[in-house]
Design a protein around this motif. Structure first.
Motif, PDB file in Angstrom:
ATOM      1  N   SER A  28     127.362  58.283 115.151  1.00 37.38           N
ATOM      2  CA  SER A  28     127.613  56.931 115.652  1.00 37.38           C
ATOM      3  C   SER A  28     127.064  56.704 117.057  1.00 37.38           C
ATOM      4  CB  SER A  28     129.108  56.622 115.623  1.00 37.38           C
ATOM      5  OG  SER A  28     129.794  57.508 116.477  1.00 37.38           O
ATOM      6  N   SER A  29     126.858  57.779 117.828  1.00 35.89           N
ATOM      7  CA  SER A  29     126.334  57.599 119.186  1.00 35.89           C
ATOM      8  C   SER A  29     124.916  57.034 119.165  1.00 35.89           C
ATOM      9  CB  SER A  29     126.386  58.899 119.979  1.00 35.89           C
ATOM     10  OG  SER A  29     125.609  59.892 119.361  1.00 35.89           O
ATOM     11  N   ARG A  30     124.135  57.374 118.147  1.00 41.69           N
ATOM     12  CA  ARG A  30     122.784  56.822 118.034  1.00 41.69           C
ATOM     13  C   ARG A  30     122.831  55.308 117.813  1.00 41.69           C
ATOM     14  NH1 ARG A  30     119.059  61.105 114.684  1.00 41.69           N
ATOM     15  NH2 ARG A  30     118.914  62.584 116.400  1.00 41.69           N
ATOM     16  N   MET A  31     123.728  54.869 116.931  1.00 44.37           N
ATOM     17  CA  MET A  31     123.833  53.433 116.656  1.00 44.37           C
ATOM     18  C   MET A  31     124.326  52.686 117.900  1.00 44.37           C
ATOM     19  SD  MET A  31     122.531  53.120 113.811  1.00 44.37           S
ATOM     20  CE  MET A  31     122.795  51.397 113.578  1.00 44.37           C
ATOM     21  N   LEU A  32     125.287  53.261 118.589  1.00 42.26           N
ATOM     22  CA  LEU A  32     125.787  52.654 119.822  1.00 42.26           C
ATOM     23  C   LEU A  32     124.674  52.574 120.853  1.00 42.26           C
ATOM     24  CD1 LEU A  32     128.271  51.573 121.328  1.00 42.26           C
ATOM     25  CD2 LEU A  32     128.695  53.924 122.089  1.00 42.26           C
ATOM     26  N   LEU A  33     123.892  53.628 120.952  1.00 44.67           N
ATOM     27  CA  LEU A  33     122.773  53.661 121.895  1.00 44.67           C
ATOM     28  C   LEU A  33     121.713  52.628 121.528  1.00 44.67           C
ATOM     29  CD1 LEU A  33     121.615  55.011 124.376  1.00 44.67           C
ATOM     30  CD2 LEU A  33     120.651  56.762 122.917  1.00 44.67           C
ATOM     31  N   LEU A  34     121.398  52.490 120.246  1.00 46.13           N
ATOM     32  CA  LEU A  34     120.428  51.476 119.815  1.00 46.13           C
ATOM     33  C   LEU A  34     120.913  50.066 120.169  1.00 46.13           C
ATOM     34  CD1 LEU A  34     119.213  52.861 116.385  1.00 46.13           C
ATOM     35  CD2 LEU A  34     117.834  52.497 118.436  1.00 46.13           C
ATOM     36  N   GLY A  35     122.194  49.817 120.000  1.00 45.71           N
ATOM     37  CA  GLY A  35     122.760  48.522 120.380  1.00 45.71           C
ATOM     38  C   GLY A  35     122.658  48.282 121.878  1.00 45.71           C
ATOM     39  N   ALA A  36     122.965  49.314 122.658  1.00 46.67           N
ATOM     40  CA  ALA A  36     122.879  49.189 124.112  1.00 46.67           C
ATOM     41  C   ALA A  36     121.440  48.967 124.562  1.00 46.67           C
ATOM     42  CB  ALA A  36     123.458  50.435 124.775  1.00 46.67           C
ATOM     43  N   LEU A  37     120.499  49.661 123.932  1.00 42.84           N
ATOM     44  CA  LEU A  37     119.095  49.501 124.292  1.00 42.84           C
ATOM     45  C   LEU A  37     118.604  48.094 123.961  1.00 42.84           C
ATOM     46  CD1 LEU A  37     117.604  52.929 123.166  1.00 42.84           C
ATOM     47  CD2 LEU A  37     118.466  52.255 125.400  1.00 42.84           C
ATOM     48  N   THR A  38     119.067  47.540 122.853  1.00 47.31           N
ATOM     49  CA  THR A  38     118.697  46.174 122.479  1.00 47.31           C
ATOM     50  C   THR A  38     119.263  45.176 123.491  1.00 47.31           C
ATOM     51  OG1 THR A  38     118.647  46.812 120.158  1.00 47.31           O
ATOM     52  CG2 THR A  38     118.795  44.459 120.633  1.00 47.31           C
ATOM     53  N   LEU A  39     120.517  45.349 123.852  1.00 44.13           N
ATOM     54  CA  LEU A  39     121.112  44.477 124.877  1.00 44.13           C
ATOM     55  C   LEU A  39     120.376  44.622 126.207  1.00 44.13           C
ATOM     56  CD1 LEU A  39     124.934  44.798 124.171  1.00 44.13           C
ATOM     57  CD2 LEU A  39     123.466  42.802 123.820  1.00 44.13           C
ATOM     58  N   GLY A  40     119.987  45.840 126.537  1.00 42.82           N
ATOM     59  CA  GLY A  40     119.217  46.069 127.761  1.00 42.82           C
ATOM     60  C   GLY A  40     117.880  45.354 127.733  1.00 42.82           C
ATOM     61  N   LEU A  41     117.220  45.366 126.587  1.00 44.11           N
ATOM     62  CA  LEU A  41     115.939  44.672 126.457  1.00 44.11           C
ATOM     63  C   LEU A  41     116.119  43.169 126.647  1.00 44.11           C
ATOM     64  CD1 LEU A  41     112.923  44.720 125.895  1.00 44.11           C
ATOM     65  CD2 LEU A  41     113.458  44.619 123.450  1.00 44.11           C
ATOM     66  N   VAL A  42     117.171  42.617 126.067  1.00 46.95           N
ATOM     67  CA  VAL A  42     117.445  41.183 126.248  1.00 46.95           C
ATOM     68  C   VAL A  42     117.707  40.887 127.729  1.00 46.95           C
ATOM     69  CG1 VAL A  42     119.087  39.323 125.712  1.00 46.95           C
ATOM     70  CG2 VAL A  42     118.260  40.833 123.897  1.00 46.95           C
ATOM     71  N   LEU A  43     118.429  41.755 128.401  1.00 42.87           N
ATOM     72  CA  LEU A  43     118.698  41.555 129.827  1.00 42.87           C
ATOM     73  C   LEU A  43     117.410  41.626 130.650  1.00 42.87           C
ATOM     74  CD1 LEU A  43     120.712  41.150 132.120  1.00 42.87           C
ATOM     75  CD2 LEU A  43     120.986  43.632 132.207  1.00 42.87           C
ATOM     76  N   VAL A  44     116.549  42.594 130.360  1.00 37.75           N
ATOM     77  CA  VAL A  44     115.279  42.705 131.087  1.00 37.75           C
ATOM     78  C   VAL A  44     114.408  41.478 130.820  1.00 37.75           C
ATOM     79  CG1 VAL A  44     113.130  44.038 131.300  1.00 37.75           C
ATOM     80  CG2 VAL A  44     115.321  45.211 131.247  1.00 37.75           C
ATOM     81  N   LEU A  45     114.377  41.010 129.570  1.00 37.53           N
ATOM     82  CA  LEU A  45     113.636  39.784 129.250  1.00 37.53           C
ATOM     83  C   LEU A  45     114.177  38.599 130.041  1.00 37.53           C
ATOM     84  CD1 LEU A  45     113.187  40.158 125.392  1.00 37.53           C
ATOM     85  CD2 LEU A  45     111.350  40.039 127.095  1.00 37.53           C
TER      86      LEU A  45
END
Length: 169
Positions: A28-45
Motif C-alpha cells: 500500500s505504500s506504493r499506492m500512497l506514494l503514487l497519490g502523493a506524487l500526483t498531488l505534488g505534480l498538480v501543486l508544481v503545475l
C-alpha cells in the motif's frame, strides 16, 4: 512564467520523484506514494502557472482560476497608484525589485516572465518609472543547463525502468 523556467521546474520535479515508487516497499505504500506524487505534480503545475497581465488599467499578477483556491490570491496595482521601485539584494547576490503603491504596499516585480524586455518596456511606459538596470533574477543559461541535466536524468531513469539500461552491480 517563462516556458523555459516552467518546463525546467516540471522536468526537475519528474526526474526527482519518478524513481520513488520503484524504490518503495511493495504494498500500500506504493499506492500512497503514487497519490502523493500526483498531488505534488498538480501543486508544481499550479505554482508555475502564475500569470502577469499588463493592460491600460494596471499591473495584475495571479494564478488561473483552477488553482486560486489553494494559492495566494494575486494582486493588482492601477498605474496611477504606483509610486516607485525598491531594489533589494537577495541572499544569493541577485537583485529583486518591489513595486511600491501610494498606500505603502509593496509587491514583488515579476522577473521570471516570458518576453521580459517587452514586459519591462510596457511597465516603464505605463508607470513612468525608470527600469534601467533591471534584469532577470537569474540568467537564462542557468535554467537551460538545469533543463538539460534534468532531462538527461529523466531519460536515464526511464531507460533504466524500461530495461534498456541495467543498473550497475
Amino acid at each position: 512564467m517563462a516556458p523555459l523556467i516552467r518546463g525546467t521546474l516540471l522536468t526537475l520535479y519528474l526526474a526527482l520523484v519518478i524513481p520513488l515508487p520503484a524504490l518503495a516497499p511493495a504494498g500500500s505504500s506504493r499506492m500512497l506514494l503514487l497519490g502523493a506524487l500526483t498531488l505534488g505534480l498538480v501543486l508544481v503545475l499550479a505554482l508555475t502557472s502564475e500569470q502577469v497581465e499588463v493592460d491600460r488599467e494596471g499591473l495584475r499578477v495571479g494564478h488561473p482560476p483552477w488553482c486560486r483556491p489553494w494559492l495566494r490570491r494575486g494582486w493588482h496595482l492601477p498605474w496611477h497608484t504606483i509610486s516607485g521601485l525598491t531594489p533589494v539584494t537577495t541572499s544569493q547576490g541577485g537583485r529583486v525589485y518591489y513595486v511600491r503603491g501610494q498606500d505603502g504596499s509593496a509587491w514583488l516585480l515579476p522577473q521570471r516572465v516570458a518576453r521580459f524586455d517587452d514586459f519591462l518596456g510596457r511597465f516603464a511606459s505605463a508607470s513612468g518609472l525608470s527600469v534601467e538596470g533591471i534584469g532577470r533574477i537569474s540568467p537564462p543559461w542557468t535554467y537551460q543547463l538545469l533543463a538539460v541535466l534534468s532531462g538527461l536524468m529523466l531519460a536515464l531513469e526511464l531507460a533504466w525502468a524500461s530495461g534498456i539500461l541495467k543498473p550497475p552491480s
